[in-house]
Design a protein around this motif. Structure first.
Motif, PDB file in Angstrom:
ATOM      1  N   PRO A 297      -4.901  -0.205  -9.131  1.00 20.48           N
ATOM      2  CA  PRO A 297      -5.271   1.008  -9.867  1.00 20.48           C
ATOM      3  C   PRO A 297      -4.918   2.307  -9.147  1.00 20.48           C
ATOM      4  O   PRO A 297      -4.877   3.360  -9.793  1.00 20.48           O
ATOM      5  CB  PRO A 297      -6.793   0.858 -10.013  1.00 20.48           C
ATOM      6  N   LYS A 298      -4.647   2.254  -7.849  1.00 17.47           N
ATOM      7  CA  LYS A 298      -4.268   3.468  -7.127  1.00 17.47           C
ATOM      8  C   LYS A 298      -2.822   3.886  -7.424  1.00 17.47           C
ATOM      9  O   LYS A 298      -2.430   5.015  -7.132  1.00 17.47           O
ATOM     10  CB  LYS A 298      -4.434   3.271  -5.625  1.00 17.47           C
ATOM     11  N   VAL A 299      -2.037   2.975  -7.986  1.00 20.27           N
ATOM     12  CA  VAL A 299      -0.647   3.284  -8.313  1.00 20.27           C
ATOM     13  C   VAL A 299      -0.603   3.922  -9.705  1.00 20.27           C
ATOM     14  O   VAL A 299      -1.157   3.389 -10.666  1.00 20.27           O
ATOM     15  CB  VAL A 299       0.224   2.015  -8.291  1.00 20.27           C
ATOM     16  N   ARG A 300       0.067   5.057  -9.828  1.00 17.51           N
ATOM     17  CA  ARG A 300       0.219   5.721 -11.122  1.00 17.51           C
ATOM     18  C   ARG A 300       1.427   5.113 -11.833  1.00 17.51           C
ATOM     19  O   ARG A 300       2.560   5.557 -11.671  1.00 17.51           O
ATOM     20  CB  ARG A 300       0.371   7.233 -10.924  1.00 17.51           C
ATOM     21  N   PHE A 301       1.160   4.075 -12.608  1.00 18.56           N
ATOM     22  CA  PHE A 301       2.236   3.297 -13.222  1.00 18.56           C
ATOM     23  C   PHE A 301       2.839   4.027 -14.414  1.00 18.56           C
ATOM     24  O   PHE A 301       2.122   4.541 -15.275  1.00 18.56           O
ATOM     25  CB  PHE A 301       1.707   1.940 -13.680  1.00 18.56           C
TER      26      PHE A 301
ATOM     27  N   GLY B 265       0.799  -1.223   0.000  1.00 18.52           N
ATOM     28  CA  GLY B 265       0.000   0.000   0.000  1.00 18.52           C
ATOM     29  C   GLY B 265       0.827   1.265   0.000  1.00 18.52           C
ATOM     30  O   GLY B 265       0.281   2.371  -0.123  1.00 18.52           O
ATOM     31  N   LEU B 266       2.150   1.152   0.102  1.00 19.62           N
ATOM     32  CA  LEU B 266       3.005   2.339   0.171  1.00 19.62           C
ATOM     33  C   LEU B 266       3.072   3.096  -1.151  1.00 19.62           C
ATOM     34  O   LEU B 266       3.513   4.250  -1.184  1.00 19.62           O
ATOM     35  CB  LEU B 266       4.414   1.950   0.628  1.00 19.62           C
ATOM     36  N   LEU B 267       2.660   2.433  -2.241  1.00 23.89           N
ATOM     37  CA  LEU B 267       2.674   3.103  -3.538  1.00 23.89           C
ATOM     38  C   LEU B 267       1.324   3.711  -3.906  1.00 23.89           C
ATOM     39  O   LEU B 267       1.195   4.321  -4.972  1.00 23.89           O
ATOM     40  CB  LEU B 267       3.099   2.114  -4.640  1.00 23.89           C
ATOM     41  N   ASP B 268       0.334   3.558  -3.057  1.00 20.55           N
ATOM     42  CA  ASP B 268      -0.988   4.113  -3.362  1.00 20.55           C
ATOM     43  C   ASP B 268      -0.900   5.615  -3.592  1.00 20.55           C
ATOM     44  O   ASP B 268      -0.279   6.348  -2.799  1.00 20.55           O
ATOM     45  CB  ASP B 268      -1.968   3.832  -2.230  1.00 20.55           C
ATOM     46  N   ASN B 269      -1.505   6.061  -4.678  1.00 22.60           N
ATOM     47  CA  ASN B 269      -1.551   7.485  -5.055  1.00 22.60           C
ATOM     48  C   ASN B 269      -0.162   8.057  -5.323  1.00 22.60           C
ATOM     49  O   ASN B 269       0.051   9.269  -5.207  1.00 22.60           O
ATOM     50  CB  ASN B 269      -2.262   8.303  -3.970  1.00 22.60           C
ATOM     51  N   LYS B 270       0.772   7.175  -5.679  1.00 26.54           N
ATOM     52  CA  LYS B 270       2.137   7.599  -6.017  1.00 26.54           C
ATOM     53  C   LYS B 270       2.521   7.038  -7.377  1.00 26.54           C
ATOM     54  O   LYS B 270       1.948   6.054  -7.859  1.00 26.54           O
ATOM     55  CB  LYS B 270       3.136   7.122  -4.962  1.00 26.54           C
TER      56      LYS B 270
ATOM     57  N   PHE C 124      10.745   8.152  -8.758  1.00 31.47           N
ATOM     58  CA  PHE C 124      10.731   8.583  -7.363  1.00 31.47           C
ATOM     59  C   PHE C 124       9.282   8.785  -6.945  1.00 31.47           C
ATOM     60  O   PHE C 124       8.573   9.615  -7.508  1.00 31.47           O
ATOM     61  CB  PHE C 124      11.536   9.867  -7.203  1.00 31.47           C
ATOM     62  N   ALA C 125       8.853   8.025  -5.952  1.00 32.21           N
ATOM     63  CA  ALA C 125       7.455   8.070  -5.528  1.00 32.21           C
ATOM     64  C   ALA C 125       7.145   9.278  -4.657  1.00 32.21           C
ATOM     65  O   ALA C 125       5.989   9.666  -4.524  1.00 32.21           O
ATOM     66  CB  ALA C 125       7.090   6.786  -4.776  1.00 32.21           C
ATOM     67  N   ASP C 126       8.179   9.865  -4.058  1.00 28.08           N
ATOM     68  CA  ASP C 126       7.968  10.996  -3.156  1.00 28.08           C
ATOM     69  C   ASP C 126       9.101  11.997  -3.344  1.00 28.08           C
ATOM     70  O   ASP C 126      10.190  11.632  -3.783  1.00 28.08           O
ATOM     71  CB  ASP C 126       7.916  10.521  -1.695  1.00 28.08           C
ATOM     72  N   PRO C 127       8.878  13.261  -3.030  1.00 27.76           N
ATOM     73  CA  PRO C 127       9.914  14.283  -3.240  1.00 27.76           C
ATOM     74  C   PRO C 127      11.206  13.999  -2.480  1.00 27.76           C
ATOM     75  O   PRO C 127      12.288  14.382  -2.928  1.00 27.76           O
ATOM     76  CB  PRO C 127       9.242  15.569  -2.739  1.00 27.76           C
ATOM     77  N   ALA C 128      11.110  13.348  -1.333  1.00 26.84           N
ATOM     78  CA  ALA C 128      12.301  13.074  -0.532  1.00 26.84           C
ATOM     79  C   ALA C 128      13.109  11.912  -1.081  1.00 26.84           C
ATOM     80  O   ALA C 128      14.237  11.669  -0.642  1.00 26.84           O
ATOM     81  CB  ALA C 128      11.904  12.784   0.915  1.00 26.84           C
ATOM     82  N   GLY C 129      12.552  11.165  -2.032  1.00 26.92           N
ATOM     83  CA  GLY C 129      13.275  10.035  -2.603  1.00 26.92           C
ATOM     84  C   GLY C 129      13.403   8.853  -1.665  1.00 26.92           C
ATOM     85  O   GLY C 129      14.323   8.044  -1.811  1.00 26.92           O
ATOM     86  N   ARG C 130      12.467   8.717  -0.725  1.00 27.54           N
ATOM     87  CA  ARG C 130      12.538   7.594   0.216  1.00 27.54           C
ATOM     88  C   ARG C 130      11.893   6.331  -0.320  1.00 27.54           C
ATOM     89  O   ARG C 130      12.072   5.254   0.251  1.00 27.54           O
ATOM     90  CB  ARG C 130      11.909   7.987   1.561  1.00 27.54           C
TER      91      ARG C 130
END
Length: 347
Positions: free
Chosen positions: A155-159, A133-138, A167-173
């Motif tokens: 479908p919540k993941v923007r593939f 679920g960590l990729l949801d909406n990312k 990079f899923a988040d601005p911090a690159g984590r």
């Protein structure tokens, strides 16, 4: 470079579906940071800035993909901590979403992320990451062969099938890497970020690792059969596979289907996820790719053979679909044909 700082702890997840080459390749490359180039080139005092270890849901040796033996260093049940968590490539079918498997691993990955760890996945390892679920909406990537799985099961993941890293988040984590050997790109990114860009460059030189700046599009198959139960659409697909050069292919397809053209287009899109015209264009581009790989005929003749009078339009379509110009594509893949002396793929 000498350093007294403790090494960065990197735990690489291994399960029976894990690809052994990606698992041990990542261990080998990360463990070599700070010391392999230094030893080979006599340039500096070797050190070990990253300590990669294998973590598993089983506290005993086992075998992973292609019966490669694995002896875990850590047990997920012990809730080990780490600065870095890596989910490498898995041997998964294109419709295998991993749901219901390894809940203890998924819970541990979530805990590590919320505790501050950086989470990385390579190739189909992003399927396991998506299951957390960590990729949801990312945004995320994986091997292009899993695009349909993400579209239907996550479908919540923007593939994004194009880039080698996302990079899923601005911090690159949270960072996901694309196709099979994109773990090379991921390993270099990890070393650049957690050690130094200079050390990543040295490791790339030692291992002859190539950054896949061209992305995944040149390697992707544009036409992949979609499982569905619509017999009329299946008949349309089969007819188009033989008649995609026809300038009126879509209209004639509807006539073959025996239903109104508008209804045929709608059913085709529902069953396959793409429109008939896009399907036809993909078939034509696949044929153009095959001819570019296999011979020296000009792109102008290839375009004419496929029914395109407007060469500029087909050239733009080709680049949008593959990420390369026809000339770049030929230079990239022609050497494989020259080395192997055969045909890589059919039409």
């Amino acid at each position: 470079m000498e350093t007294s700082a403790p090494p960065i702890e990197a735990l690489i997840v291994a399960v029976p579906e894990t690809a052994g080459s990606a698992l041990y390749g990542m261990v080998d490359v990360l463990a070599s940071a700070g010391n392999l180039w230094e030893e080979l080139a006599w340039t500096d005092t070797p050190y070990h800035p990253i300590r990669p270890r294998i973590v598993s849901p089983v506290d005993a040796p086992f075998v992973c993909g292609n019966r490669v033996p694995v002896t875990p260093d850590q047990f997920v049940g012990d809730d080990p901590s780490a600065d870095i968590v890596i989910l490498p490539e898995l041997w998964l079918a294109p419709d295998d979403d991993l749901k219901g498997r390894y809940p203890d691993v998924l819970d541990w990955v979530r805990r590590r992320y919320h505790a501050g760890s950086s989470i990385y996945s390579a190739c189909s390892g992003s399927v396991m990451l998506a299951a957390t679920g960590l990729l949801d909406n990312k945004e995320a990537t994986s091997h292009w062969g899993y695009e349909d799985l993400f579209r239907t099961r996550y479908p919540k993941v923007r593939f994004r099938p194009e880039p080698p890293l996302v990079f899923a988040d601005p911090a690159g984590r949270i960072v996901t890497a694309g196709g099979t050997t994109s773990w090379h790109d991921l390993a270099l990114h990890i070393i650049a970020r957690h050690v130094s860009p200079g050390e990543a460059l040295r490791i790339a030189k030692v291992y002859l690792l190539k950054w896949h700046s061209e992305g995944q599009l040149p390697y992707a198959a544009l036409v992949r059969p979609q499982p569905h139960a619509d017999a009329i659409v299946r008949r349309c697909e089969e007819w188009l596979a033989e008649h995609y050069r026809d300038a009126e292919a879509v209209t004639k397809m509807a006539a073959i289907a025996g239903i109104p053209e508008r209804s045929a287009k709608r059913r085709f899109k529902v069953a396959t996820g793409t429109t008939p015209i896009n399907y036809v264009q993909s078939l034509r581009i696949e044929e153009a790719k095959r001819q570019l790989e296999a011979g020296s005929v000009s792109f102008e003749k290839i375009a004419a053979d496929l029914g395109y009078e407007n060469l500029a339009f087909f050239r733009r379509l080709f680049k949008r679909s593959t990420g390369l110009t026809p000339g770049q594509y030929r230079r990239m893949f022609r050497p494989f044909m020259e080395a192997g002396g055969g045909t890589l793929r059919g039409p």
